[in-house]
Design a protein around this motif. Structure first.
Motif, short mmCIF file in Angstrom:
data_model
loop_
_atom_site.label_atom_id
_atom_site.label_comp_id
_atom_site.label_asym_id
_atom_site.label_seq_id
_atom_site.Cartn_x
_atom_site.Cartn_y
_atom_site.Cartn_z
N UNK A 27 0.80 -1.22 0.00
CA UNK A 27 0.00 0.00 0.00
C UNK A 27 0.83 1.28 0.00
N UNK A 28 2.06 1.22 0.53
CA UNK A 28 2.92 2.40 0.58
C UNK A 28 3.90 2.45 -0.59
N UNK A 29 3.83 1.48 -1.49
CA UNK A 29 4.72 1.39 -2.66
C UNK A 29 6.20 1.49 -2.26
N UNK A 30 6.57 0.76 -1.19
CA UNK A 30 7.95 0.78 -0.73
C UNK A 30 8.57 -0.63 -0.68
N UNK A 31 8.00 -1.54 -1.46
CA UNK A 31 8.47 -2.93 -1.54
C UNK A 31 8.38 -3.68 -0.22
N UNK A 32 7.44 -3.27 0.64
CA UNK A 32 7.19 -4.01 1.87
C UNK A 32 5.69 -4.20 2.04
N UNK A 33 5.36 -5.29 2.74
CA UNK A 33 3.96 -5.55 3.09
C UNK A 33 3.91 -5.95 4.56
N UNK A 34 2.76 -5.77 5.14
CA UNK A 34 2.54 -6.25 6.50
C UNK A 34 2.63 -7.77 6.47
N UNK A 35 3.33 -8.35 7.42
CA UNK A 35 3.52 -9.80 7.46
C UNK A 35 2.17 -10.53 7.47
N UNK A 36 1.12 -9.89 8.00
CA UNK A 36 -0.20 -10.52 8.05
C UNK A 36 -0.83 -10.67 6.67
N UNK A 37 -0.29 -9.96 5.67
CA UNK A 37 -0.80 -10.05 4.30
C UNK A 37 -0.17 -11.21 3.53
N UNK A 38 0.85 -11.84 4.10
CA UNK A 38 1.60 -12.88 3.41
C UNK A 38 0.70 -14.01 2.91
N UNK A 39 -0.20 -14.49 3.76
CA UNK A 39 -1.10 -15.57 3.37
C UNK A 39 -1.98 -15.19 2.19
N UNK A 40 -2.47 -13.96 2.18
CA UNK A 40 -3.32 -13.51 1.07
C UNK A 40 -2.52 -13.43 -0.23
N UNK A 41 -1.27 -12.99 -0.15
CA UNK A 41 -0.43 -12.92 -1.35
C UNK A 41 -0.20 -14.33 -1.89
N UNK A 42 0.14 -15.25 -1.00
CA UNK A 42 0.40 -16.62 -1.41
C UNK A 42 -0.86 -17.22 -2.06
N UNK A 43 -2.01 -17.00 -1.45
CA UNK A 43 -3.27 -17.51 -2.02
C UNK A 43 -3.55 -16.90 -3.37
N UNK A 44 -3.25 -15.61 -3.53
CA UNK A 44 -3.51 -14.95 -4.83
C UNK A 44 -2.64 -15.53 -5.94
N UNK A 45 -1.58 -16.23 -5.55
CA UNK A 45 -0.69 -16.88 -6.52
C UNK A 45 -1.08 -18.34 -6.75
N UNK A 46 -2.25 -18.73 -6.23
CA UNK A 46 -2.75 -20.08 -6.46
C UNK A 46 -2.18 -21.14 -5.54
N UNK A 47 -1.60 -20.72 -4.43
CA UNK A 47 -1.04 -21.66 -3.46
C UNK A 47 -1.84 -21.58 -2.17
N UNK A 48 -2.08 -22.73 -1.57
CA UNK A 48 -2.93 -22.76 -0.40
C UNK A 48 -2.29 -23.55 0.74
N UNK A 49 -1.39 -22.87 1.47
CA UNK A 49 -0.70 -23.55 2.58
C UNK A 49 -1.61 -23.72 3.79
N UNK A 50 -1.29 -24.72 4.61
CA UNK A 50 -1.95 -24.85 5.90
C UNK A 50 -1.41 -23.74 6.79
N UNK A 121 -15.76 -23.28 12.40
CA UNK A 121 -15.85 -24.32 13.43
C UNK A 121 -15.26 -25.66 13.01
N UNK A 122 -14.86 -25.80 11.76
CA UNK A 122 -14.36 -27.08 11.26
C UNK A 122 -12.93 -26.91 10.73
N UNK A 123 -12.16 -27.99 10.73
CA UNK A 123 -10.82 -27.99 10.13
C UNK A 123 -9.93 -26.91 10.71
N UNK A 124 -9.26 -26.19 9.82
CA UNK A 124 -8.45 -25.04 10.23
C UNK A 124 -9.37 -23.83 10.20
#
Length: 161
Positions: A27-50, A121-124
């Motif tokens: 969001x700040x265009x400084x080549x950094x993201x909040x670590x909490x966004x990591x999962x969303x980035x990975x998912x947007x690339x078609x990967x779905x980690x546990x 309530x189920x799984x992860x």
């Protein structure tokens, strides 16, 4: 020699995809993201980690103490994930089967409350914030339901693209 140029081109395409996905959350265009966004980035690339895989991925990034991840750290780790096909996406058929199991009345859709119950309530379990984001994206606002058959192709990706 042609094989090397194909490999270089594939690697270049992977880097472009990763950079594009990363930039959406930078969001700040400084080549950094909040670590909490990591999962969303990975998912947007078609990967779905546990959750365990995601925590291991984040630990591998060596995030700084600010709670942010720099593109220079993310790019090589994510490239390796994509090249090794870690965290594979679920096939359209398996995803459809999963939705059909939840749709006990065979209506072809799920109510937001139903989906929330299963997903928290189920799984992860998803967090309330994750559910709100997902429902915002998936619920048909006119009919207040999730038409899962229409969403399947959007929720799956071709791993070779």
């Amino acid at each position: 020699m042609a094989e090397n140029s194909q490999s270089a081109e594939k690697l270049s395409n992977i880097h472009k995809k990763i950079r594009s996905a990363f930039e959406v959350f930078d969001h700040d265009s400084n080549n950094t993201v909040d670590v909490r966004e990591t999962g969303a980035i990975i998912s947007s690339l078609g990967c779905f980690p546990t959750q365990a895989d995601l925590h291991a991925f984040i630990a591998e990034l060596e995030e700084d103490q600010s709670g942010h991840v720099h593109l220079d750290k993310f790019l090589p780790v994510m490239t390796k994930v994509l090249l090794e096909h870690k965290f594979p996406a679920v096939s359209e058929y398996r995803l459809l089967q999963a939705f059909e199991v939840l749709d006990k009345e065979k209506k072809g859709h799920l109510e937001p409350d139903e989906l929330t119950k299963y997903m928290t309530q189920e799984g992860e379990p998803f967090t309330q914030e994750e559910m709100e984001e997902m429902l915002t994206a998936l619920v048909d606002p006119k009919k207040n339901c999730v038409h899962y058959k229409e969403l399947i192709s959007q929720l799956t990706t071709d791993p070779d693209t």
